[in-house]
Design a protein around this motif. Structure first.
Motif, PDB file in Angstrom:
ATOM      1  N   GLU A  11       0.975  -1.122  -0.110  1.00  0.00           N
ATOM      2  CA  GLU A  11      -0.142   0.120   0.102  1.00  0.00           C
ATOM      3  C   GLU A  11       0.727   1.294  -0.073  1.00  0.00           C
ATOM      4  OE1 GLU A  11      -2.445   1.748   3.400  1.00  0.00           O
ATOM      5  OE2 GLU A  11      -3.748   0.296   2.274  1.00  0.00           O
ATOM      6  N   VAL A  12       0.776   2.155  -0.972  1.00  0.00           N
ATOM      7  CA  VAL A  12       1.562   3.244  -1.017  1.00  0.00           C
ATOM      8  C   VAL A  12       0.896   4.720  -1.591  1.00  0.00           C
ATOM      9  CG1 VAL A  12       3.630   1.972  -2.341  1.00  0.00           C
ATOM     10  CG2 VAL A  12       1.780   3.026  -3.677  1.00  0.00           C
ATOM     11  N   PHE A  13       1.475   5.568  -1.182  1.00  0.00           N
ATOM     12  CA  PHE A  13       1.055   6.878  -1.502  1.00  0.00           C
ATOM     13  C   PHE A  13       2.040   7.818  -2.134  1.00  0.00           C
ATOM     14  CE2 PHE A  13      -0.581   5.390   2.659  1.00  0.00           C
ATOM     15  CZ  PHE A  13      -1.905   5.671   2.690  1.00  0.00           C
ATOM     16  N   SER A  73      -2.802   0.408  -4.068  1.00  0.00           N
ATOM     17  CA  SER A  73      -2.062  -0.763  -3.970  1.00  0.00           C
ATOM     18  C   SER A  73      -0.965  -0.962  -5.086  1.00  0.00           C
ATOM     19  CB  SER A  73      -2.730  -2.118  -3.817  1.00  0.00           C
ATOM     20  OG  SER A  73      -1.931  -3.328  -3.715  1.00  0.00           O
ATOM     21  N   MET A  74       0.510  -1.043  -4.859  1.00  0.00           N
ATOM     22  CA  MET A  74       1.313  -1.150  -6.167  1.00  0.00           C
ATOM     23  C   MET A  74       1.849  -2.618  -6.040  1.00  0.00           C
ATOM     24  SD  MET A  74       4.783   0.970  -6.578  1.00  0.00           S
ATOM     25  CE  MET A  74       5.679   0.106  -5.027  1.00  0.00           C
ATOM     26  N   PRO A  75       1.574  -3.368  -7.380  1.00  0.00           N
ATOM     27  CA  PRO A  75       2.162  -4.611  -7.233  1.00  0.00           C
ATOM     28  C   PRO A  75       3.733  -4.623  -7.225  1.00  0.00           C
ATOM     29  CG  PRO A  75       1.329  -3.863  -9.457  1.00  0.00           C
ATOM     30  CD  PRO A  75       0.971  -2.849  -8.476  1.00  0.00           C
ATOM     31  N   LEU A  76       4.246  -5.759  -6.536  1.00  0.00           N
ATOM     32  CA  LEU A  76       5.781  -5.802  -6.552  1.00  0.00           C
ATOM     33  C   LEU A  76       6.220  -6.895  -7.687  1.00  0.00           C
ATOM     34  CD1 LEU A  76       6.427  -5.837  -2.763  1.00  0.00           C
ATOM     35  CD2 LEU A  76       6.529  -3.811  -4.298  1.00  0.00           C
ATOM     36  N   PHE A  77       5.260  -7.455  -8.404  1.00  0.00           N
ATOM     37  CA  PHE A  77       5.587  -8.666  -9.219  1.00  0.00           C
ATOM     38  C   PHE A  77       4.706  -8.355 -10.457  1.00  0.00           C
ATOM     39  CE2 PHE A  77       6.752 -10.647  -5.553  1.00  0.00           C
ATOM     40  CZ  PHE A  77       7.870 -11.668  -5.738  1.00  0.00           C
TER      41      PHE A  77
END
Length: 78
Positions: A11-13, A73-77
């Protein structure tokens, strides 16, 4: 969701960088008084996981919670 003990997303901003742009950050600690400690996510998602770009990835600093925008929500894959 986790796979092989690794996070699949975070979860990012966005928050102002002070350099004319913004940083993508994750809140890592609530410090009270509307302050938070954040971690910069700087890189890209790949099929094998996060590819960190060492210039800023992992840098931590304190900021006002009010300066955090664009929660997602930012995917890491990939």
């Amino acid at each position: 969701m986790k796979s092989n003990g690794q996070r699949r997303s975070v979860e990012v901003f966005d928050t102002p960088s002070g350099l004319g742009g913004s940083h993508t950050v994750e809140v890592v600690e609530d410090l009270g008084n509307s302050k938070v400690s954040v971690r910069v996510w700087y890189g890209r998602a790949t099929a094998t996981g996060w590819e960190a770009w060492k210039d800023w990835d992992g840098y931590r600093f304190e900021t006002d919670r009010a300066s955090l925008t664009n929660k997602r929500s930012m995917p890491l894959f990939k």
